[in-house]
Design a protein around this motif. Structure first.
Motif, PDB file in Angstrom:
ATOM      1  N   ASN A  84       0.825  -1.215   0.000  1.00 26.71           N
ATOM      2  CA  ASN A  84       0.000   0.000   0.000  1.00 26.71           C
ATOM      3  C   ASN A  84       0.855   1.258   0.000  1.00 26.71           C
ATOM      4  N   GLY A  85       2.042   1.170   0.587  1.00 26.21           N
ATOM      5  CA  GLY A  85       2.927   2.324   0.612  1.00 26.21           C
ATOM      6  C   GLY A  85       3.628   2.573  -0.713  1.00 26.21           C
ATOM      7  N   VAL A  86       3.894   1.486  -1.438  1.00 24.70           N
ATOM      8  CA  VAL A  86       4.649   1.602  -2.688  1.00 24.70           C
ATOM      9  C   VAL A  86       3.735   1.782  -3.895  1.00 24.70           C
ATOM     10  N   PHE A  87       2.654   1.007  -3.925  1.00 23.23           N
ATOM     11  CA  PHE A  87       1.794   0.995  -5.115  1.00 23.23           C
ATOM     12  C   PHE A  87       0.503   1.777  -4.862  1.00 23.23           C
ATOM     13  N   ARG A  88       0.253   2.745  -5.692  1.00 22.54           N
ATOM     14  CA  ARG A  88      -0.917   3.612  -5.545  1.00 22.54           C
ATOM     15  C   ARG A  88      -2.225   2.829  -5.652  1.00 22.54           C
ATOM     16  N   PHE A  89      -2.290   1.877  -6.565  1.00 24.09           N
ATOM     17  CA  PHE A  89      -3.520   1.104  -6.750  1.00 24.09           C
ATOM     18  C   PHE A  89      -3.828   0.275  -5.492  1.00 24.09           C
ATOM     19  N   ALA A  90      -2.810  -0.367  -4.938  1.00 26.20           N
ATOM     20  CA  ALA A  90      -3.002  -1.162  -3.725  1.00 26.20           C
ATOM     21  C   ALA A  90      -3.464  -0.281  -2.572  1.00 26.20           C
ATOM     22  N   ASP A  91      -2.902   0.925  -2.489  1.00 25.30           N
ATOM     23  CA  ASP A  91      -3.300   1.882  -1.452  1.00 25.30           C
ATOM     24  C   ASP A  91      -4.785   2.206  -1.567  1.00 25.30           C
ATOM     25  N   LEU A  92      -5.234   2.527  -2.781  1.00 25.22           N
ATOM     26  CA  LEU A  92      -6.643   2.862  -3.000  1.00 25.22           C
ATOM     27  C   LEU A  92      -7.564   1.671  -2.739  1.00 25.22           C
ATOM     28  N   PHE A  93      -7.093   0.488  -3.082  1.00 29.28           N
ATOM     29  CA  PHE A  93      -7.934  -0.705  -3.011  1.00 29.28           C
ATOM     30  C   PHE A  93      -8.067  -1.254  -1.586  1.00 29.28           C
ATOM     31  N   PHE A  94      -6.962  -1.255  -0.823  1.00 28.51           N
ATOM     32  CA  PHE A  94      -6.950  -1.944   0.468  1.00 28.51           C
ATOM     33  C   PHE A  94      -7.014  -1.028   1.692  1.00 28.51           C
ATOM     34  N   ASP A  95      -6.426   0.160   1.620  1.00 30.43           N
ATOM     35  CA  ASP A  95      -6.206   0.939   2.839  1.00 30.43           C
ATOM     36  C   ASP A  95      -7.489   1.278   3.590  1.00 30.43           C
ATOM     37  N   THR A  96      -8.511   1.713   2.889  1.00 25.44           N
ATOM     38  CA  THR A  96      -9.762   2.085   3.556  1.00 25.44           C
ATOM     39  C   THR A  96     -10.360   0.906   4.318  1.00 25.44           C
ATOM     40  N   SER A  97     -10.352  -0.262   3.712  1.00 25.29           N
ATOM     41  CA  SER A  97     -10.896  -1.456   4.365  1.00 25.29           C
ATOM     42  C   SER A  97     -10.094  -1.818   5.605  1.00 25.29           C
ATOM     43  N   ILE A  98      -8.761  -1.727   5.494  1.00 26.10           N
ATOM     44  CA  ILE A  98      -7.904  -2.048   6.638  1.00 26.10           C
ATOM     45  C   ILE A  98      -8.122  -1.057   7.771  1.00 26.10           C
ATOM     46  N   GLN A  99      -8.281   0.217   7.433  1.00 25.87           N
ATOM     47  CA  GLN A  99      -8.510   1.229   8.465  1.00 25.87           C
ATOM     48  C   GLN A  99      -9.851   1.005   9.168  1.00 25.87           C
ATOM     49  N   MET A 100     -10.848   0.549   8.443  1.00 28.21           N
ATOM     50  CA  MET A 100     -12.137   0.246   9.058  1.00 28.21           C
ATOM     51  C   MET A 100     -11.999  -0.903  10.048  1.00 28.21           C
ATOM     52  N   LEU A 101     -11.273  -1.954   9.652  1.00 28.34           N
ATOM     53  CA  LEU A 101     -11.065  -3.093  10.540  1.00 28.34           C
ATOM     54  C   LEU A 101     -10.208  -2.714  11.744  1.00 28.34           C
ATOM     55  N   ARG A 102      -9.254  -1.806  11.512  1.00 27.45           N
ATOM     56  CA  ARG A 102      -8.336  -1.397  12.590  1.00 27.45           C
ATOM     57  C   ARG A 102      -9.074  -0.727  13.736  1.00 27.45           C
ATOM     58  N   ASN A 103     -10.174  -0.069  13.436  1.00 26.30           N
ATOM     59  CA  ASN A 103     -10.909   0.666  14.460  1.00 26.30           C
ATOM     60  C   ASN A 103     -11.887  -0.207  15.248  1.00 26.30           C
ATOM     61  N   ILE A 104     -11.936  -1.488  14.910  1.00 22.49           N
ATOM     62  CA  ILE A 104     -12.722  -2.434  15.715  1.00 22.49           C
ATOM     63  C   ILE A 104     -11.801  -3.022  16.778  1.00 22.49           C
ATOM     64  N   PRO A 105     -12.088  -2.844  18.071  1.00 19.15           N
ATOM     65  CA  PRO A 105     -11.226  -3.434  19.111  1.00 19.15           C
ATOM     66  C   PRO A 105     -11.153  -4.949  18.942  1.00 19.15           C
ATOM     67  N   HIS A 106      -9.949  -5.457  18.702  1.00 21.78           N
ATOM     68  CA  HIS A 106      -9.844  -6.886  18.394  1.00 21.78           C
ATOM     69  C   HIS A 106     -10.215  -7.770  19.582  1.00 21.78           C
ATOM     70  N   LEU A 107     -10.069  -7.257  20.800  1.00 20.25           N
ATOM     71  CA  LEU A 107     -10.443  -8.055  21.972  1.00 20.25           C
ATOM     72  C   LEU A 107     -11.964  -8.172  22.099  1.00 20.25           C
ATOM     73  N   ALA A 108     -12.690  -7.232  21.498  1.00 18.87           N
ATOM     74  CA  ALA A 108     -14.151  -7.321  21.519  1.00 18.87           C
ATOM     75  C   ALA A 108     -14.653  -8.464  20.646  1.00 18.87           C
TER      76      ALA A 108
END
Length: 251
Positions: A84-108
């Motif tokens: 995601n850091g190197v390739f612009r397409f990967a950044d656009l495709f994956f980053d938003t989804s990963i950020q959404m998952l990141r904000n879910i407390p994994h212990l919950a």
């Protein structure tokens, strides 16, 4: 006779003072045994569990879970951060989804994970991997994005392209941020493992502590906490060692 390095002694002064104070207050009765057993009692409990082999079994199981979860989550987080850091397409495709998952407390997710995987090894390794993934990802991503563009241009001016540019300029420039993510993820790793083992386990250090609670064995509970603390410190020492080796060029 060569004296010990001050850098080795000074970090341990506060823990040593606390240990001595704890033992003294226990001797004079200021700290009741039912609230906090003396260090000597914890040490005796440690020796007893070592003699039966129970402590070695629980520690080895917890270490295996921690290492497996760290490697799985760390590798996935690193690769996503890299692409995601190197390739612009990967950044656009994956980053938003990963950020959404990141904000879910994994212990919950523990109740859901138990329903998915039961209380076996898979559930604990999955939770540790999930907790480790995001700190490694976000710091790898940030490190790649934060590499000085002038350095990249300089590398290109010297004829570096593709893999050579990545391994000689981009990756070294991002390494400081990546290692910060690894150090942070090590703390998350132990935190996640503690919770997972105390809620849904039949073995491991957390299980040993919860089992001791049933029998009011305060010395074993404190021993479990101390072991987690020591492993956390050891993990940080190892991470800092690799920081010094890999960032030697930056000192």
């Amino acid at each position: 006779m060569k004296l010990p390095n001050k850098g080795v002694i000074i970090p341990w002064l506060i823990p040593l003072v606390l240990l001595i104070s704890w033992q003294f207050l226990s001797w004079v009765g200021a700290i009741p045994e039912r609230i906090l057993p003396a260090p000597t009692q914890v040490f005796v409990a440690c020796m007893e569990l070592l003699s039966t082999g129970e402590l070695v079994d629980h520690v080895s199981i917890s270490l295996g879970r921690a290492l497996a979860g760290f490697l799985i989550g760390g590798i996935i987080g690193f690769l996503f951060g890299l692409f995601n850091g190197v390739f612009r397409f990967a950044d656009l495709f994956f980053d938003t989804s990963i950020q959404m998952l990141r904000n879910i407390p994994h212990l919950a997710l523990i109740p859901l994970v138990i329903l998915w995987f039961g209380i076996g090894e898979t559930s604990k390794i999955f939770l540790v991997a999930l907790g480790v993934l995001f700190p490694v990802y976000i710091n790898t991503y940030h490190g790649i994005k934060s590499v000085d563009k002038k350095l990249i241009e300089m590398g290109k001016a010297y004829g570096l392209r593709g893999k050579a540019l990545f391994f000689h300029v981009i990756l070294p420039g991002a390494m400081s941020s990546i290692l910060v993510g690894i150090r942070f993820s090590l703390g998350v790793m132990w935190l996640t493992l503690i919770v997972a083992e105390t809620i849904s386990a039949q073995s491991g250090i957390g299980y040993m502590a919860m089992n001791a609670r049933e029998f009011m064995q305060m010395d074993v509970i404190i021993l479990s906490i101390v072991i987690y603390a020591l492993f956390g410190k050891l993990s940080d020492v190892i991470a800092r060692y690799f920081e010094e080796k890999l960032l030697k060029w930056n000192t």
